[in-house]
Design a protein around this motif. Sequence first.
Motif: not given
Length: 689
Positions: A495-499
């Motif tokens: 996961f890449r929570p920023k995007y």
Amino acid sequence: MGGRVIFAVSTPCSRKGKPSGHRIVKFNEGRLTVIPQESGDVRADTEINVQAFCYLKPKNREVLSECIDSSILDSSDYMLLAKSNGFIEIIQDYQHKIENFLPLEPTFLMKCIPEDDPDFGFDCMIAGLEYREGLLYCCMCTGRIYIFVLNLPYDYIQAQNTSIASQKPDLYRCNSFCGTTHSGREAQSMEEATFFLNMKFTGRSKLKHICYYLLPMESEQSRTSPSIYPFCNVYQNRIVYRPSMYVQLDEGVSKFRINPLDRFSFLTVSPRSPLMIRKIMLPMVYVDFFVTFVSLKKRIQQAKAEEILSWNKLAREIGYDSLVNWVVSEPLHEVDNLGSVAWEDLARCDGISVVRTITVWMQRQGHTKDDIYELFHRSDLVGSTSSSRSASNEPRPLSRRRRSSRFGLQRAGALREPVDLPCSTNWELDLFMRDVRRNTFTVDFEIVQSNFDSNRSEVSNQEQEEEGTRTSFLTDSYKNMDIICIDYYLSLSVFRPKYFDEALIKIESFHSEMREDLVGSTREDTIMRRSLSNLSSFKKLFMLTDSLCMVLDTCGVVLLNRRHLLNTKNLVHNEPHAIRVASFKIGLISDAIVIVDTLHECHDCGAINVAYKLLITCIPDEILAFNGKFFAHSKIGDLVLCDRLKLNRKQKFVDKLCLLDYETFSENRKRPHSMSEEGHSGTKRTKWE
């Protein structure tokens, strides 16, 4: 592979009236040896077991005991033992006491209060015990989190169960945000900035100890609490300190991590619940109380240099009902906050702040075009062409902005939760699919700082910003934060929570179809396919670099390089250095430690040779020690059992591990009689067993 490894292992006991405790074990030259130790009062461990370890020491300074170094800068090491009765024991100069065969008795005591059911005692399961920059979090599986403010220098860190001995900083980035400086952190609120300014390390002295910022337990609380009174004689009337704050979540927790970019933020996950990033809303009421309390303590101890055993008793001697009322009368305190709910909670809990949290990011478990989607949207299963459209023709789900505006949920400055609407005409089927997706069991996750795929991130940043998915919390400091999760059911997600709130990369299953492409397969591919099919259930995840993931399964070890992984459906059809596996029937894993001796990169293809040690506790009563290797141009790794220790006593078993040091202790010690060793295993097992 040389080098000594020293670690602690908890030894719970299931027999009534018998002590539990923990032991110190050394792994050296392929042999496991139990180091003799002088235990403290066994009554403190009777029917009580160690639920979690937290070993604290200076990051880049030598560990020196208090009897050797009496300077104002603390150089001691501290072992924190969180026990099932809610007590946290702090053993100062832990390494010194082990080397000199001194009793491992607690120097300080802390208690997790208020309890869930104080009338029925306290028997807890702990999901995590973590420390970062002065704050110690003790998270219970019930969802209650206790926060202790510790008086330690800024360079103190918590020892991790992963050690990269030969890591080169210019080639590999470790699985932490150690390079993050204060200037690169999130912008702090006024409450947090004031609080951090007043909880700095005071310098070490007899009175300015590690629990300097904590309030002691009042005598009336000790006498009336069923979870505290039985242990008053056990701990010989020692001072018991209370938490500074606590949080009550509305659901249970199975795994807990502190946000590496924010001390007042953390990540949680539990079975059938999504991964979440939560933010603590620190009330100014408690900041005022804390600043005033520290000022009072400094003033009183300057007048009379002695430990204050009861603040309420001292307040009554001066003419106040309690410490809380005393704080109100001080000019430092903000009187306007007295009518707030936070102040009422602070007064009711006698100085412990009840803090609230908000969810700033949550893993989306709704409409994902994954294997479940493809399975249930085939025409032969659904039986209707109108409701079984292919993934390519499926309409794109509404963005968060469009969903929220459609239902009147758009509010300026508010956090927007996605409205999980079915994206197909078959509502019952979509509801069923959503419930199936929530049948997850995330067993472990790690947070890494990564520059991997940075160009894609910049493009995604613009797209997501247009759709309104950004929040004020996930600012540019989070653009390189990745979260890697493993599920019990053999899946891995990135996961890449920023995007994104969905997985950037997801491997649905590591199992491979045995009948596929057998004609053109090489012998290595056949072994690889069989080894992947033998995987049973994931247990532990270790990040060796920002892209190199090591996963422990009951039937072996998987090494995956997400930077080179191209085919997530058929893992065998990747380059040899993208995914590798070493088969071994390990058994039911409880906990593990990984010591990486070598990380050597091939300059031609970028593949990495990995040589490592693996220490595992297996249910019920075995400690296993392995030497392992993964070769740069081979899909098959080696995993050799070097030694094993087995408990003699049937009512005891081994559980949690804590890495203490690597190649530090030099004295060989005799193996005690409490544990027996099975013979050295010189037989190399075949790779596909």
